[in-house]
Motif scaffolding. Structure first.
Motif, short mmCIF file in Angstrom:
data_model
loop_
_atom_site.label_atom_id
_atom_site.label_comp_id
_atom_site.label_asym_id
_atom_site.label_seq_id
_atom_site.Cartn_x
_atom_site.Cartn_y
_atom_site.Cartn_z
N LYS A 120 39.70 84.40 -2.82
CA LYS A 120 39.64 82.98 -3.16
C LYS A 120 38.52 82.71 -4.17
O LYS A 120 38.69 81.91 -5.10
N THR A 121 37.39 83.38 -4.00
CA THR A 121 36.25 83.15 -4.88
C THR A 121 36.51 83.66 -6.29
O THR A 121 36.22 82.96 -7.28
N ILE A 122 37.06 84.86 -6.41
CA ILE A 122 37.23 85.48 -7.72
C ILE A 122 38.53 85.06 -8.40
O ILE A 122 38.53 84.64 -9.56
N ALA A 123 39.64 85.17 -7.68
CA ALA A 123 40.94 84.90 -8.30
C ALA A 123 41.26 83.41 -8.38
O ALA A 123 41.82 82.94 -9.38
N LEU A 124 40.91 82.64 -7.35
CA LEU A 124 41.27 81.23 -7.30
C LEU A 124 40.11 80.31 -7.68
O LEU A 124 40.28 79.09 -7.71
N ARG A 125 38.93 80.90 -7.94
CA ARG A 125 37.75 80.11 -8.32
C ARG A 125 37.42 79.05 -7.26
O ARG A 125 37.10 77.91 -7.58
N GLN A 126 37.52 79.44 -5.99
CA GLN A 126 37.19 78.55 -4.89
C GLN A 126 35.96 79.11 -4.17
O GLN A 126 36.09 79.94 -3.28
N PRO A 127 34.74 78.74 -4.59
CA PRO A 127 33.53 79.31 -4.00
C PRO A 127 33.43 79.07 -2.50
O PRO A 127 33.91 78.05 -1.99
N VAL A 128 32.83 80.03 -1.82
CA VAL A 128 32.74 80.02 -0.37
C VAL A 128 31.28 79.97 0.06
O VAL A 128 30.43 80.65 -0.52
N ALA A 129 30.99 79.16 1.06
CA ALA A 129 29.65 79.10 1.64
C ALA A 129 29.61 79.98 2.88
O ALA A 129 30.58 80.05 3.65
N VAL A 130 28.49 80.67 3.08
CA VAL A 130 28.30 81.56 4.22
C VAL A 130 27.22 80.98 5.12
O VAL A 130 26.07 80.79 4.68
N ASN A 131 27.56 80.69 6.36
CA ASN A 131 26.59 80.15 7.30
C ASN A 131 25.62 81.26 7.71
O ASN A 131 26.04 82.33 8.17
N ARG A 132 24.34 81.03 7.55
CA ARG A 132 23.34 82.07 7.80
C ARG A 132 23.10 82.32 9.28
O ARG A 132 22.45 83.30 9.64
N ARG A 133 23.61 81.45 10.15
CA ARG A 133 23.42 81.66 11.59
C ARG A 133 24.54 82.47 12.23
O ARG A 133 24.28 83.30 13.08
N ASP A 134 25.79 82.21 11.82
CA ASP A 134 26.90 82.89 12.47
C ASP A 134 27.87 83.57 11.51
O ASP A 134 28.86 84.17 11.93
N GLY A 135 27.62 83.45 10.21
CA GLY A 135 28.49 84.10 9.24
C GLY A 135 29.79 83.38 8.97
O GLY A 135 30.68 83.94 8.32
N ALA A 136 29.93 82.15 9.46
CA ALA A 136 31.17 81.39 9.22
C ALA A 136 31.37 81.17 7.73
O ALA A 136 30.41 80.88 6.99
N LEU A 137 32.61 81.30 7.27
CA LEU A 137 32.95 81.14 5.86
C LEU A 137 33.70 79.83 5.68
O LEU A 137 34.75 79.62 6.29
N THR A 138 33.17 78.96 4.84
CA THR A 138 33.78 77.65 4.61
C THR A 138 33.75 77.34 3.11
O THR A 138 32.94 77.89 2.37
N PRO A 139 34.65 76.46 2.64
CA PRO A 139 34.61 76.08 1.23
C PRO A 139 33.25 75.47 0.89
O PRO A 139 32.69 74.70 1.67
N ARG A 140 32.71 75.84 -0.26
CA ARG A 140 31.41 75.33 -0.66
C ARG A 140 31.54 73.92 -1.19
O ARG A 140 32.37 73.62 -2.05
N ARG A 141 30.69 73.04 -0.68
CA ARG A 141 30.73 71.64 -1.09
C ARG A 141 29.79 71.33 -2.24
O ARG A 141 30.01 70.43 -3.00
#
Length: 258
Positions: free
Chosen positions: A219-240
């Motif tokens: 998603k990040t490279i091909a679709l240009r949809q950056p992802v946020a990584v939660n530093r506490r549990d590693g959850a991956l969510t769309p970056r706001r």
């Protein structure tokens, strides 16, 4: 299961034992991970071989010098890793090991390679050979590893990855590094956060988590949809937040070490 992480790189003196439970389940996870690495890396190298040829030609036509560049890194269990990349700088480039977005050392093709991450594709060869994995901590320079020796006892007990938490969280690092002092900014502000993410990954190994990271990478490279990584549990969510904003509780952007 015990995995020994010994940093044997010249000048780096760290050793330790990382305890991992699971027995048969852990052995199965390792086998599945390796099978994924080999099958995906092999297929990708075959499918992308025409692209490799095209990139090699345009790199040589754009500037004099070799097609590939080998970056000095600390690999699995502290072994030296000459990490393969497509060359994106001029042949005579020197200076800092970090690359900023407007780095004068980049060639015209190199700027595009850095922006698209295509310079990383040769590392599929390391994955096929077992020196790296598709998913894992990002391999760092020996001097950076030395600064976080205790953390790397844990991190280097697993194979470094082509993608992972820190690679996703800092996908546009070059655009946020301070051009006046990129290395100081990296060491003081960004590297500690990357080390925390890589240690979290190495401490919570999971095939399901690897699959999620691979999907997020696409998603990040091909679709240009950056992802946020939660530093506490590693959850991956769309970056706001914008990619250029400072790194916060959910890590933000990554650039490229040379």
């Amino acid at each position: 299961m015990r995995a020994r992480a010994v940093l044997s790189y010249p000048g780096v003196q760290v050793s330790g034992v990382v305890h991992r439970g699971g027995g048969g389940a852990e052995a199965l996870r390792v086998a599945v991970k390796r099978a994924m690495d080999v099958s995906i890396a092999f297929c990708a190298l075959v499918v992308l071989s025409p692209l490799f040829v095209v990139l090699a030609v345009v790199i040589v036509l754009d500037s004099r010098g070799p097609v590939f560049y080998r970056a000095e890194r600390v690999g699995f269990r502290g072994q030296p890793l000459a990490m393969l990349k497509f060359r994106k700088m001029h042949r005579t480039a020197g200076g800092a090991a970090l690359t900023t977005a407007n780095d004068d050392r980049l060639t015209r093709v190199g700027r595009w390679l850095a922006r698209t991450k295509l310079d990383e594709l040769p590392q599929l060869w390391h994955v096929l050979r077992g020196q790296m994995s598709l998913v894992g901590p990002r391999p760092e320079s020996p001097s950076f590893v030395e600064r976080f020796r205790e953390d790397y006892e844990v991190i280097l007990a697993t194979r470094p990855g082509l993608t992972g938490y820190s690679q996703l969280a800092f996908a546009r690092e070059g655009s946020i590094l301070d051009p006046a002092d990129p290395q100081g900014h990296y060491l003081d502000r960004l590297l500690p956060q990357k080390v925390g993410l890589d240690r979290m990954y190495a401490s919570r190994l999971s095939t399901r988590r690897d699959v999620r990271i691979l999907i997020a990478t696409f998603k990040t490279i091909a679709l240009r949809q950056p992802v946020a990584v939660n530093r506490r549990d590693g959850a991956l969510t769309p970056r706001r937040r914008p990619a250029e904003s400072p790194v916060g509780a959910s890590a933000s952007a990554h650039g490229e070490s040379r």
